[in-house]
Design a protein around this motif. Structure first.
Motif, PDB file in Angstrom:
ATOM      1  N   SER A 108       0.817  -1.221   0.000  1.00  0.00           N
ATOM      2  CA  SER A 108       0.000   0.000   0.000  1.00  0.00           C
ATOM      3  C   SER A 108       0.847   1.264   0.000  1.00  0.00           C
ATOM      4  N   HIS A 109       1.990   1.234   0.709  1.00  0.00           N
ATOM      5  CA  HIS A 109       2.848   2.417   0.759  1.00  0.00           C
ATOM      6  C   HIS A 109       3.474   2.688  -0.605  1.00  0.00           C
ATOM      7  N   VAL A 110       3.734   1.625  -1.372  1.00  0.00           N
ATOM      8  CA  VAL A 110       4.297   1.813  -2.710  1.00  0.00           C
ATOM      9  C   VAL A 110       3.217   2.270  -3.680  1.00  0.00           C
ATOM     10  N   MET A 111       1.992   1.760  -3.523  1.00  0.00           N
ATOM     11  CA  MET A 111       0.903   2.262  -4.360  1.00  0.00           C
ATOM     12  C   MET A 111       0.693   3.757  -4.131  1.00  0.00           C
ATOM     13  N   ALA A 112       0.842   4.180  -2.887  1.00  0.00           N
ATOM     14  CA  ALA A 112       0.727   5.611  -2.596  1.00  0.00           C
ATOM     15  C   ALA A 112       1.816   6.405  -3.312  1.00  0.00           C
ATOM     16  N   ALA A 113       3.045   5.863  -3.297  1.00  0.00           N
ATOM     17  CA  ALA A 113       4.143   6.531  -3.991  1.00  0.00           C
ATOM     18  C   ALA A 113       3.931   6.520  -5.501  1.00  0.00           C
ATOM     19  N   LYS A 114       3.325   5.458  -6.022  1.00  0.00           N
ATOM     20  CA  LYS A 114       2.980   5.440  -7.453  1.00  0.00           C
ATOM     21  C   LYS A 114       2.017   6.581  -7.773  1.00  0.00           C
ATOM     22  N   ALA A 115       1.019   6.778  -6.921  1.00  0.00           N
ATOM     23  CA  ALA A 115       0.055   7.852  -7.142  1.00  0.00           C
ATOM     24  C   ALA A 115       0.749   9.210  -7.199  1.00  0.00           C
ATOM     25  N   VAL A 116       1.712   9.425  -6.292  1.00  0.00           N
ATOM     26  CA  VAL A 116       2.443  10.702  -6.274  1.00  0.00           C
ATOM     27  C   VAL A 116       3.277  10.859  -7.542  1.00  0.00           C
ATOM     28  N   ALA A 117       3.980   9.801  -7.937  1.00  0.00           N
ATOM     29  CA  ALA A 117       4.820   9.876  -9.140  1.00  0.00           C
ATOM     30  C   ALA A 117       3.974  10.093 -10.394  1.00  0.00           C
ATOM     31  N   LEU A 118       2.843   9.409 -10.478  1.00  0.00           N
ATOM     32  CA  LEU A 118       1.974   9.586 -11.644  1.00  0.00           C
ATOM     33  C   LEU A 118       1.369  10.981 -11.673  1.00  0.00           C
ATOM     34  N   ALA A 119       1.082  11.534 -10.495  1.00  0.00           N
ATOM     35  CA  ALA A 119       0.610  12.923 -10.440  1.00  0.00           C
ATOM     36  C   ALA A 119       1.699  13.876 -10.943  1.00  0.00           C
ATOM     37  N   GLU A 120       2.951  13.604 -10.565  1.00  0.00           N
ATOM     38  CA  GLU A 120       4.068  14.416 -11.074  1.00  0.00           C
ATOM     39  C   GLU A 120       4.172  14.312 -12.590  1.00  0.00           C
ATOM     40  N   ALA A 121       3.983  13.085 -13.121  1.00  0.00           N
ATOM     41  CA  ALA A 121       4.129  12.874 -14.565  1.00  0.00           C
ATOM     42  C   ALA A 121       3.016  13.540 -15.358  1.00  0.00           C
ATOM     43  N   ARG A 122       1.944  13.924 -14.719  1.00  0.00           N
ATOM     44  CA  ARG A 122       0.856  14.621 -15.411  1.00  0.00           C
ATOM     45  C   ARG A 122       1.098  16.117 -15.509  1.00  0.00           C
ATOM     46  N   GLN A 123       2.170  16.602 -14.889  1.00  0.00           N
ATOM     47  CA  GLN A 123       2.490  18.027 -14.955  1.00  0.00           C
ATOM     48  C   GLN A 123       3.253  18.362 -16.242  1.00  0.00           C
ATOM     49  N   PRO A 124       3.102  19.574 -16.772  1.00  0.00           N
ATOM     50  CA  PRO A 124       3.782  19.951 -18.026  1.00  0.00           C
ATOM     51  C   PRO A 124       5.299  19.765 -17.972  1.00  0.00           C
TER      52      PRO A 124
END
Length: 485
Positions: A313-329
């Motif tokens: 679960s802690h890694v899934m949370a980090a995936k969410a953060v990284a994917l949110a970063e990747a959605r930035q310009p």
């Protein structure tokens, strides 16, 4: 975050790391010291391993939380453990970001690694294409209704399917049907290679092999192929033979996310199932992910208990953060820089007379054939490591030295691009590597025969290279502002 050198680590984050290390040191000081030393080592080396990168402080800090303590087998809203409401939130957000980022119909973010993601995909295809129709044919309401004789028959069906994947020496991955790997054991497999003259994929040859072999699964994607793939053509081939097209984009997911690969080079609109890691060029935590069409979503959703146990679960949370970063310009800028820098690195080698597989690159990978220096890949890798340059040896097509010693060295630009390296720095990196390899000679065995492992570097070359590398690295610090006590 376009690159880490342009973003100072907030003082609050620096304090958080130091306090965390103090807590660790109180229990096992050797782990705290090894953790500190890893940062020292990474800061001091030219990291050119194509599968490595640097995650942001936000991603790293997300992994160190009490989400690690929760079991959560199952799926969102359908867990086998109570009290998973926060894990549901975490997994839902990670899947949402993945769908939006890649334009996928469905995303499954539980796999712990790339091989887990591939195993989920393989078994999902088997369940969808074999198990489902088999059960329907026998009129079973579910697997619990099967007799032992039925189970034997089903196991024979599941274990007798065909897979066509890219060969390891052509740039494929172990999990694409390499015989010693589980993928090569669970399928009757054959492999496609590249044109012996150009090193490029020959789609007509792939089509001919697919028509002859008639696989259930065609795997596209690579770990050491320095060119782009036309996934529209691969889907055409799959459709012609009735195969499921699975694409492993673990290496180049960041280039897909950053819209460097679009149209026919974007696998998501063309493949039935796409797998990836979340580190490498995507710059997230170490983990895996599966994207799929709605048709395959129910089978993929059975990843647990079919293949996986409890999600991290802690890694899934980090995936969410990284994917949110990747959605930035800024991430699109980063991804384009990764590809541009690979071209600069390749041009730097070619201008100095080095030999590259396929003669160049148009992704993030440069595959250097070191046989022109009279070296094996293992000798070259070791000599470069002695000189402060971290790479990994890799097979080249029809490699005479096999998969252990190899004749190549694989290099990638994602990590140093994260640190802010550009055209001039990568040209200089090529110069340093050529200088080291030119001044390295193979050694001999104790019996006096030529050795594939031992080597000798010219006097002072390693030290000179380390000093030159330090000059480049000092201009682009890793995690600037982060000072450990």
């Amino acid at each position: 975050m376009s690159d880490l050198s342009a973003t100072n680590i907030p003082a609050l984050a620096s304090s958080a790391y130091n306090q965390a290390l103090e807590v660790i040191a109180a229990v096992e000081p050797r782990i705290a010291e090894a953790t500190k030393q890893e940062l020292v080592d990474q800061r001091a080396s030219l990291k050119l391993i194509a599968s490595e990168n640097y995650a942001s402080p936000a991603v790293l800090l997300t992994m160190g939380s009490w989400l690690s303590d929760k079991y959560a087998e199952g799926t969102v809203g359908h867990r086998f453990y109570a009290g998973c409401q926060n894990v549901d939130t975490v997994e839902s957000l990670a899947a949402e970001h993945a769908r939006e980022l890649f334009g996928a119909e469905y995303a499954y973010v539980q796999p712990h690694s790339g091989i887990d993601a591939n195993l989920v995909a393989f078994w999902s295809i088997l369940a969808h294409r074999v198990e489902g129709p088999w059960l329907e044919k026998f009129g079973a309401r579910g697997v619990n209704d099967l007799s032992e004789a039925d189970w034997e028959s089903l196991r024979a069906e599941l274990g007798n399917q065909r897979l066509l994947g890219m060969s390891l020496d052509a740039g494929g991955h172990l999990t694409h049907g390499f015989r010693p790997n589980i993928s090569g054991k669970m399928f009757h497999q054959q492999q496609y290679g590249t044109d012996p003259e150009t090193g490029l994929l020959d789609y007509d040859a792939v089509r001919a092999k697919a028509k002859e072999f008639k696989p259930l699964v065609i795997v596209a994607g690579y770990s050491a192929y320095p060119r782009r793939v036309n996934f529209a053509k691969m889907r055409e081939i799959a459709d012609e033979v009735g195969a499921t097209l699975m694409v492993d984009m673990a290496h180049f997911a960041g280039l897909v996310a950053g819209k460097v690969f679009t149209g026919e080079e974007d696998p998501v609109p063309h493949a039935h199932i796409v797998t990836t890691t979340t580190h490498k060029s995507l710059r997230g935590p170490r983990g895996g992910m599966v994207l799929a069409t709605e048709e395959y979503a129910p089978s993929v959703d059975r990843g647990c208990p079919m293949v996986l146990g409890g999600p991290l679960s802690h890694v899934m949370a980090a995936k969410a953060v990284a994917l949110a970063e990747a959605r930035q310009p800024a991430f699109a800028t980063y991804a384009q820089n990764v590809a541009d820098n690979a071209k600069s690195l390749a041009d730097g080698f070619l201008s100095r007379g080095a030999k590259l597989v396929t003669g160049g690159t148009d992704n993030h990978i440069v595959l250097l054939d070191v046989s022109s220096f009279g070296l094996t890949g293992r000798q070259a890798e070791s000599a470069l490591l002695d000189s402060g340059v971290v790479t990994n040896r890799n097979s080249v097509p029809a490699d005479p030295n096999g998969a252990w010693y190899t004749s190549g060295v694989r290099l990638g630009t994602p990590a140093l691009t994260t640190r802010g390296f550009g055209h001039d720095e990568f040209d200089r990196v090529a110069e340093l590597i050529v200088d080291v390899l030119t001044n390295t000679s193979p050694g001999t065995t104790s019996a006096g025969a030529p050795s594939k492992a031992s080597y000798a570097i010219g006097d002072g070359v390693a030290e000179k290279t380390k000093a030159a590398a330090a000059e480049l690295l000092d201009k682009h610090p890793l995690y600037p502002g982060l000072e450990l006590a």
